[in-house]
Motif scaffolding. Sequence first.
Motif, PDB file in Angstrom:
ATOM      1  N   GLN A  50     -10.885  26.602   3.968  1.00 41.55           N
ATOM      2  CA  GLN A  50     -10.985  25.905   2.687  1.00 41.55           C
ATOM      3  C   GLN A  50     -11.975  24.750   2.762  1.00 41.55           C
ATOM      4  N   ARG A  51     -11.967  24.029   3.901  1.00 43.57           N
ATOM      5  CA  ARG A  51     -12.911  22.916   4.067  1.00 43.57           C
ATOM      6  C   ARG A  51     -14.359  23.419   4.078  1.00 43.57           C
TER       7      ARG A  51
ATOM      8  N   GLU B 137     -15.268  24.112   0.422  1.00 45.60           N
ATOM      9  CA  GLU B 137     -15.412  22.855  -0.320  1.00 45.60           C
ATOM     10  C   GLU B 137     -16.712  22.147   0.048  1.00 45.60           C
TER      11      GLU B 137
ATOM     12  N   ARG C 119      -6.796  26.225   6.335  1.00 42.37           N
ATOM     13  CA  ARG C 119      -7.253  24.920   5.856  1.00 42.37           C
ATOM     14  C   ARG C 119      -8.701  24.659   6.241  1.00 42.37           C
TER      15      ARG C 119
END
Length: 373
Positions: free
Chosen positions: A69-70, A73, A66
Motif C-alpha cells: 500500500q505504501r 501511495e 501495508r
Amino acid sequence: MHVCYLINNLRGDGAQRLVLDIIDNSDEGIRFTTCAFEKYNPLEQEFREAGSNVVTFDAASKFDVRAIQRVFEYFRGADFDVLHAHLPYSQVLARVVGATGGARSVVSTQHNVPANYHPVERALERLTRPLDTTTIAVSDGVRQRFLAQSRPWETELTDWRTIYNGIDVAQFNRGVREIDEQSARDRWGVSEDDLVYVNISRYVPAKAQTDAIRAMSGVVRSIPDARMVIAGGGQLERLLQRAVANLDLEDHVTLAGRVSDRSIYELYSIADVFVFPSIHEGFGIVLLEAMASELPVVATDIPGVRDVVSNDTGVLVPSETPDELAKAMIRMRSPNRRRTFGKNGYRRALDAFDIDRVVDEHVRMYRTVSGGD
C-alpha cells in the motif's frame, strides 16, 4: 530527467551494484531516486553518497500488504520520467504502479534466465511484461531464453534490448594490484609454488560448486600443489563441506564462506585461474572481475557466460561435467597460457564491459523512452 529505480532491497548483489554504478557514474543532468521494497538495506548510505534520493518501504516480506500500500501511495503522488525496475518482484510492482500513473515510462532489466526465478514470480512477471515500455536483458543469452519461452503475441508486445552489465575495469584492476600479494598468500595459506584456483559465487544450486570440488579431485592427481578457494557463503555450505570431506580434499579446497570486499581483492590477487562451473547464469559479474584482474577463466558453456568469455580469454566446457572441467583446469598449468588469456581478458573487459559504456547505453535508453531524444 528524473529516473526512479525500484528494487527488492539495497544489498550487495549484482543488480544493486549495477544500479549504484550507474548512479555514481552518470552526468549531473539526471536526478535519481532509488526505492527499496524490503527492510534490510546495507547499501543505503552508499546510494545516498552517490547522489540518489533513497526511499524504503520497510516490507517484512514480499506479502507485506501495508508495504505494498505504501508503494502505491508513494507513486500515486510521484512524477518520474522513467521508472526502472530490477528483479522480478519489483518489476511486477513497477509495471502496475506505472500503469496507474507516477511515471511516463517503465523499464525492466532481466538479470537472470527464467529458470532461476520462483514459479510464482515467473508467472506474474510474464503476465505483466507487456506493460513495459522496454525490457532489457543483461546478455543476449538471457534475452534468448526469455524469447524461447514467449508466445508470438508476447514477443510482439515487448520491446527487447540487450545492455550488458559492467564494472569500472581499471579501478578494479588497481584494487587488486594494491594488495600485498605475499601477505594475502600468508593469510590464505597458499605458497608461490601452489597453483591457485578461485571461485567466488553464492553457495546455491545454480552455481554448481560441487562440480568444481569434484573436478579438483582429478586436478590434484596431476597437480599435487593445486589449491582452490571457494568464497560466497549460502544455503549449500554444509553440502559443500561434505563434498570436500568425502573426496579427502581438506588440504586442497578451502570454503571461505562470506568474505569482505578486501578479501575478494585478496583472492583475485593470489589466484592463478578463475573457475566458474555455473549451470544457469544471466551474466556473471564475477567473470568481469576476474578478467579485470587479468585472470584466465575456466567456465561452463552456457547462455550468459558465452556473452562474456571468448575463446581467447578462457576455456568453456559443458555444464555438469566435472571431468571436462578438470581437464580444462589442468590445461591452465601453463604460465604462458594463463598470461595470454589474462591479458586478452583484461582488454576484452575494458573494451566491451567497462562501466562508462554501460552508463552511456542506459542514459541514451532513458532519453529515448522518456521522449528526451
